[in-house]
Design an enzyme around this catalytic site. Structure first.
Site, mmCIF file in Angstrom:
data_model
loop_
_atom_site.group_PDB
_atom_site.id
_atom_site.type_symbol
_atom_site.label_atom_id
_atom_site.label_comp_id
_atom_site.label_asym_id
_atom_site.label_seq_id
_atom_site.Cartn_x
_atom_site.Cartn_y
_atom_site.Cartn_z
ATOM 1 N N LYS A 116 0.830 -1.211 0.000
ATOM 2 C CA LYS A 116 0.000 0.000 0.000
ATOM 3 C C LYS A 116 0.861 1.257 0.000
ATOM 4 C CE LYS A 116 -4.403 -1.793 1.141
ATOM 5 N NZ LYS A 116 -5.651 -1.784 1.863
ATOM 6 N N LYS A 198 -3.695 -10.368 -6.412
ATOM 7 C CA LYS A 198 -5.042 -10.656 -5.884
ATOM 8 C C LYS A 198 -6.081 -9.668 -6.431
ATOM 9 C CE LYS A 198 -5.617 -8.036 -1.626
ATOM 10 N NZ LYS A 198 -6.357 -7.965 -0.408
ATOM 11 N N LYS A 201 -10.446 -4.545 -4.104
ATOM 12 C CA LYS A 201 -11.441 -3.461 -4.244
ATOM 13 C C LYS A 201 -10.844 -2.199 -4.841
ATOM 14 C CE LYS A 201 -13.434 -4.083 0.245
ATOM 15 N NZ LYS A 201 -12.188 -4.147 0.991
HETATM 16 N N1 AQP Z 1 -8.746 -11.590 -3.754
HETATM 17 C C1 AQP Z 1 -9.121 -12.121 -2.592
HETATM 18 N N2 AQP Z 1 -9.291 -13.450 -2.480
HETATM 19 C C2 AQP Z 1 -9.677 -14.010 -1.322
HETATM 20 N N3 AQP Z 1 -9.935 -13.280 -0.189
HETATM 21 C C3 AQP Z 1 -9.785 -11.954 -0.257
HETATM 22 N N4 AQP Z 1 -9.948 -10.953 0.641
HETATM 23 C C4 AQP Z 1 -9.668 -9.764 0.080
HETATM 24 N N5 AQP Z 1 -9.313 -9.939 -1.213
HETATM 25 C C5 AQP Z 1 -9.374 -11.286 -1.445
HETATM 26 C C6 AQP Z 1 -10.385 -11.178 2.012
HETATM 27 O O1 AQP Z 1 -11.498 -10.311 2.250
HETATM 28 C C7 AQP Z 1 -11.486 -9.929 3.613
HETATM 29 C C8 AQP Z 1 -11.684 -8.465 3.756
HETATM 30 O O2 AQP Z 1 -10.641 -7.748 3.192
HETATM 31 P P1 AQP Z 1 -10.480 -6.202 3.538
HETATM 32 O O3 AQP Z 1 -11.595 -5.424 2.997
HETATM 33 O O4 AQP Z 1 -10.265 -6.045 4.989
HETATM 34 O O5 AQP Z 1 -9.157 -5.746 2.905
HETATM 35 P P2 AQP Z 1 -8.214 -6.333 1.880
HETATM 36 O O6 AQP Z 1 -7.762 -7.709 2.248
HETATM 37 O O7 AQP Z 1 -7.139 -5.327 1.702
HETATM 38 O O8 AQP Z 1 -9.183 -6.444 0.630
HETATM 39 P P3 AQP Z 1 -9.146 -5.633 -0.679
HETATM 40 O O9 AQP Z 1 -10.328 -6.039 -1.481
HETATM 41 O O10 AQP Z 1 -7.827 -5.802 -1.374
HETATM 42 O O11 AQP Z 1 -9.346 -4.140 -0.201
HETATM 43 P P4 AQP Z 1 -8.466 -2.878 -0.488
HETATM 44 O O12 AQP Z 1 -8.336 -2.810 -1.970
HETATM 45 O O13 AQP Z 1 -9.276 -1.757 0.086
HETATM 46 O O14 AQP Z 1 -7.172 -3.072 0.193
HETATM 47 C C9 AQP Z 1 -10.186 -10.429 4.220
HETATM 48 O O15 AQP Z 1 -10.433 -11.622 4.941
HETATM 49 C C10 AQP Z 1 -9.345 -10.721 3.020
HETATM 50 O O16 AQP Z 1 -8.414 -11.759 3.280
#
Ligand code: AQP
Length: 338
Positions: A116, A198, A201
């Site tokens: 990040k 991965k 969002k």
């Molecule tokens: N691609 C993924 N595959 C499987 N699990 C995933 N998670 C996120 N992306 C994947 C799981 O979703 C939960 C919530 O995630 P989060 O919102 O706390 O943050 P994150 O992991 O940083 O998810 P994002 O989508 O990538 O958000 P941004 O872009 O805002 O950083 C967690 O259990 C995560 O493992």
């Protein structure tokens, strides 16, 4: 016979934008069955989302959308505690105490912080670095045994374990040392455009991500454009390390159609990528549409959502206050006379 005390589960998603198919298959979907067996708390972790720049009005909207999505996906406010992180102020307070037993070097090593920091080079704030300590606080506050997360969050849960063990050995037994619950196949859904990364969002490339709220045409269009490979062999729909795009789509298909990946490979034997991608789209749409319908109805009933959130915050606060009071006592803070 005395009631057996149920083990506790805690997890959350950030309201940072449109929730993805990765968030659903890697996290939220796996929470629903846990409600039958465990004492569950599911949280919309809005304080975490402030670590990257947010538009305030959008953050408010995303937060309520996510609460409605949780319920639409099958989380039951009568079985689980559903709440918003900022409604329970003990999360931020415990994080401060845990900061004092966490080393800067540990936080510097976190993969998400490094990723990040690269993505948001103009906003490497202390919150971004401190994110895993707040996450440890979320987990430890509820004496959580199990944390269901996707693979990307395992490092943070491991840090929460280290912090709990360090605090316990310094101040005597206080926290439960939590464990990850990883789903076997959904734990890492990849980007449709860069299938070694991965699905996320915050990916600026909209075509890389399927959002839970995408309509059928959008899902189909994004899957048709998904990166596969240049293999023109007719029998090419199979999992392989050198075919990350196809492997990812097979994984998505098997999770959405509820068949094993072996069975999915057999189904698509001899079929071309066009046919395969359309079948993946059908399977994804059939999972998303009923969720979208339920979410829409829930969002029209703001009164119901407010009641759920009020009750959730009260129940969560009750547990959180007890833990924080114990922690304050252990570290030597003078209790307030009320
Ligand atoms: N691609 C993924 N595959 C499987 N699990 C995933 N998670 C996120 N992306 C994947 C799981 O979703 C939960 C919530 O995630 P989060 O919102 O706390 O943050 P994150 O992991 O940083 O998810 P994002 O989508 O990538 O958000 P941004 O872009 O805002 O950083 C967690 O259990 C995560 O493992």
């Amino acid at each position: 016979m005395a009631d057996e005390v149920k083990k506790r589960v805690f997890s959350g998603v950030q309201p940072t934008g449109k929730v993805t198919l990765g968030n659903y298959l890697g996290a939220i979907r796996n929470w629903t069955p846990l409600q039958e067996q465990y004492d569950c708390l599911f949280c919309v972790v809005d304080l975490h989302s402030l670590t990257v720049a947010q538009v305030p009005a959008e953050l408010r909207k995303n937060t309520l959308n996510l609460v409605a999505l949780y319920i639409a996906c099958g989380l039951d406010p009568d079985k689980s505690i559903l709440f918003i992180q900022s409604h329970v102020h003990e999360h931020a307070e415990l994080a401060w105490i845990l900061d004092t037993v966490t080393y800067v070097g540990e936080l510097n090593r976190m993969t998400q912080f490094k990723d990040k920091s690269r993505k948001h080079a103009d906003n490497i704030n202390m919150g971004l670095m401190n994110y895993p300590v707040l996450m440890a606080s979320d987990i430890l506050l509820y004496r959580t045994q199990y944390v269901p997360v996707g693979k990307d969050q395992v490092q943070h849960v491991e840090l929460a374990r280290d912090i709990a063990e360090r605090f316990n050995s310094r101040y005597s037994d206080t926290f439960v040392v939590p464990e990850c619950l990883l789903s076997r196949t959904g734990s890492s859904i990849k980007s449709l455009q860069e299938p070694t990364a991965k699905m996320s969002k915050s990916d600026p490339n909209d075509n890389a991500v399927i959002s839970i709220t995408d309509d059928a045409d959008t899902v189909r269009r994004k899957l048709r454009r998904a990166v596969t490979d240049s293999d023109t062999d007719a029998h090419c729909v199979r999992r392989s390390e050198d075919k990350p795009g196809v492997s990812n789509l097979l994984n998505i298909y098997s999770l959405c159609a509820d068949v094993s990946t072996d069975e999915a490979e057999r189904l698509f034997e001899g079929k071309g990528y066009g046919y395969f991608k359309d079948a993946v789209a059908d399977a994804v749409i059939s999972v998303l549409q009923p969720i979208q319908d339920r979410q829409r109805i829930l969002l029209e009933d703001k009164g119901y959502l407010e009641t759920v959130l009020k009750r959730g915050a009260e129940r969560a606060s009750h547990i959180a206050q007890n833990t924080l009071a114990k922690v304050y006592r252990k570290v030597g803070l003078v209790p307030q006379i009320r």
